[in-house]
Design a protein around this motif. Structure first.
Motif, PDB file in Angstrom:
ATOM      1  N   UNK A  27       0.832  -1.208   0.000  1.00  0.00           N
ATOM      2  CA  UNK A  27       0.000   0.000   0.000  1.00  0.00           C
ATOM      3  C   UNK A  27       0.867   1.259   0.000  1.00  0.00           C
ATOM      4  N   UNK A  28       1.930   1.261   0.800  1.00  0.00           N
ATOM      5  CA  UNK A  28       2.811   2.439   0.837  1.00  0.00           C
ATOM      6  C   UNK A  28       3.437   2.697  -0.527  1.00  0.00           C
ATOM      7  N   UNK A  29       3.953   1.642  -1.152  1.00  0.00           N
ATOM      8  CA  UNK A  29       4.557   1.781  -2.476  1.00  0.00           C
ATOM      9  C   UNK A  29       3.534   2.286  -3.492  1.00  0.00           C
ATOM     10  N   UNK A  30       2.320   1.728  -3.423  1.00  0.00           N
ATOM     11  CA  UNK A  30       1.278   2.108  -4.369  1.00  0.00           C
ATOM     12  C   UNK A  30       0.876   3.566  -4.200  1.00  0.00           C
ATOM     13  N   UNK A  31       0.820   4.031  -2.967  1.00  0.00           N
ATOM     14  CA  UNK A  31       0.480   5.432  -2.717  1.00  0.00           C
ATOM     15  C   UNK A  31       1.530   6.354  -3.339  1.00  0.00           C
ATOM     16  N   UNK A  32       2.787   5.999  -3.179  1.00  0.00           N
ATOM     17  CA  UNK A  32       3.857   6.806  -3.768  1.00  0.00           C
ATOM     18  C   UNK A  32       3.805   6.723  -5.293  1.00  0.00           C
ATOM     19  N   UNK A  41      -6.777   4.196  -1.336  1.00  0.00           N
ATOM     20  CA  UNK A  41      -6.383   2.840  -1.744  1.00  0.00           C
ATOM     21  C   UNK A  41      -7.133   1.810  -0.910  1.00  0.00           C
ATOM     22  N   UNK A  42      -7.239   2.054   0.399  1.00  0.00           N
ATOM     23  CA  UNK A  42      -7.984   1.115   1.249  1.00  0.00           C
ATOM     24  C   UNK A  42      -9.460   1.071   0.867  1.00  0.00           C
ATOM     25  N   UNK A  43     -10.052   2.223   0.541  1.00  0.00           N
ATOM     26  CA  UNK A  43     -11.458   2.239   0.106  1.00  0.00           C
ATOM     27  C   UNK A  43     -11.615   1.451  -1.187  1.00  0.00           C
ATOM     28  N   UNK A  44     -10.723   1.695  -2.147  1.00  0.00           N
ATOM     29  CA  UNK A  44     -10.792   0.974  -3.414  1.00  0.00           C
ATOM     30  C   UNK A  44     -10.634  -0.528  -3.207  1.00  0.00           C
ATOM     31  N   UNK A  45      -9.762  -0.900  -2.279  1.00  0.00           N
ATOM     32  CA  UNK A  45      -9.557  -2.314  -1.979  1.00  0.00           C
ATOM     33  C   UNK A  45     -10.801  -2.917  -1.352  1.00  0.00           C
ATOM     34  N   UNK A  61      -2.091  -6.308   1.876  1.00  0.00           N
ATOM     35  CA  UNK A  61      -2.456  -6.202   0.467  1.00  0.00           C
ATOM     36  C   UNK A  61      -1.226  -5.939  -0.384  1.00  0.00           C
ATOM     37  N   UNK A  62      -1.156  -6.650  -1.520  1.00  0.00           N
ATOM     38  CA  UNK A  62      -0.093  -6.451  -2.476  1.00  0.00           C
ATOM     39  C   UNK A  62      -0.707  -6.208  -3.843  1.00  0.00           C
ATOM     40  N   UNK A  63       0.020  -5.478  -4.684  1.00  0.00           N
ATOM     41  CA  UNK A  63      -0.476  -5.068  -5.983  1.00  0.00           C
ATOM     42  C   UNK A  63       0.588  -5.324  -7.038  1.00  0.00           C
ATOM     43  N   UNK A  64       0.191  -5.931  -8.154  1.00  0.00           N
ATOM     44  CA  UNK A  64       1.091  -6.187  -9.267  1.00  0.00           C
ATOM     45  C   UNK A  64       1.212  -4.907 -10.097  1.00  0.00           C
ATOM     46  N   UNK A  65       2.429  -4.437 -10.317  1.00  0.00           N
ATOM     47  CA  UNK A  65       2.653  -3.165 -10.994  1.00  0.00           C
ATOM     48  C   UNK A  65       2.047  -3.149 -12.401  1.00  0.00           C
ATOM     49  N   UNK A  66       2.240  -4.202 -13.168  1.00  0.00           N
ATOM     50  CA  UNK A  66       1.712  -4.237 -14.536  1.00  0.00           C
ATOM     51  C   UNK A  66       0.185  -4.183 -14.531  1.00  0.00           C
ATOM     52  N   UNK A  67      -0.445  -4.893 -13.599  1.00  0.00           N
ATOM     53  CA  UNK A  67      -1.902  -4.880 -13.499  1.00  0.00           C
ATOM     54  C   UNK A  67      -2.392  -3.495 -13.086  1.00  0.00           C
ATOM     55  N   UNK A  68      -1.675  -2.860 -12.162  1.00  0.00           N
ATOM     56  CA  UNK A  68      -2.045  -1.511 -11.727  1.00  0.00           C
ATOM     57  C   UNK A  68      -1.889  -0.523 -12.873  1.00  0.00           C
ATOM     58  N   UNK A  69      -0.814  -0.652 -13.659  1.00  0.00           N
ATOM     59  CA  UNK A  69      -0.632   0.237 -14.811  1.00  0.00           C
ATOM     60  C   UNK A  69      -1.808   0.121 -15.777  1.00  0.00           C
TER      61      UNK A  69
END
Length: 96
Positions: A27-32, A41-45, A61-69
Motif C-alpha cells: 500500500x505504501x509503495x502504491x500510494x507513492x 487505496x484502502x477504500x478501493x480495496x 495487500x499487495x499489488x502487481x505493478x503491470x496490473x495496476x498500470x
C-alpha cells in the motif's frame, strides 16, 4: 543547504525512483507510485475496485505493478464522491 542535506535529498530521490521498478507493491509503495492517498487505496480495496493479489495466506495487500498500470490506463472513476457512494452501498449491503 549543507552538503549533507543535499546527499540525503539525493538518496531520497534515488529511493523513490527505485521503488518504481518493483514488480509487486504494498500500500505504501502504491500510494507513492500513483499519488493516491492510502485511505483512497484502502477504500478501493474494500470495494474491490482495484486489482490486488489473491493470496489468502497473506493479510497485507499487495499489488502487481503491470496490473495496476493497466487499471490506471482504464480511466476508472476515482472521484471521492463516487468512492463514498460505493462505500456506503457496501455498508448498507453488509448490514442486511
Amino acid at each position: 543547504m549543507s552538503e549533507q542535506e543535499n546527499v540525503v535529498e539525493l538518496l531520497r530521490d534515488i529511493k523513490g525512483l527505485l521503488s518504481h521498478t518493483k514488480k509487486v507493491m504494498n500500500v505504501d509503495d502504491l500510494a507513492i507510485y500513483t499519488g493516491l492517498s492510502k485511505s483512497k487505496i484502502y477504500k478501493l480495496t474494500q470495494l474491490k475496485l482495484i486489482p490486488t493479489g489473491r493470496n489468502p495466506n497473506i493479510r497485507q495487500k499487495f499489488f502487481d505493478k503491470e496490473t495496476i498500470d493497466a487499471w490506471l490506463m482504464g480511466e476508472p472513476n476515482l472521484s471521492d464522491e463516487y468512492l463514498e457512494q460505493q462505500f456506503n452501498k457496501q455498508l448498507l449491503k453488509n448490514k442486511k
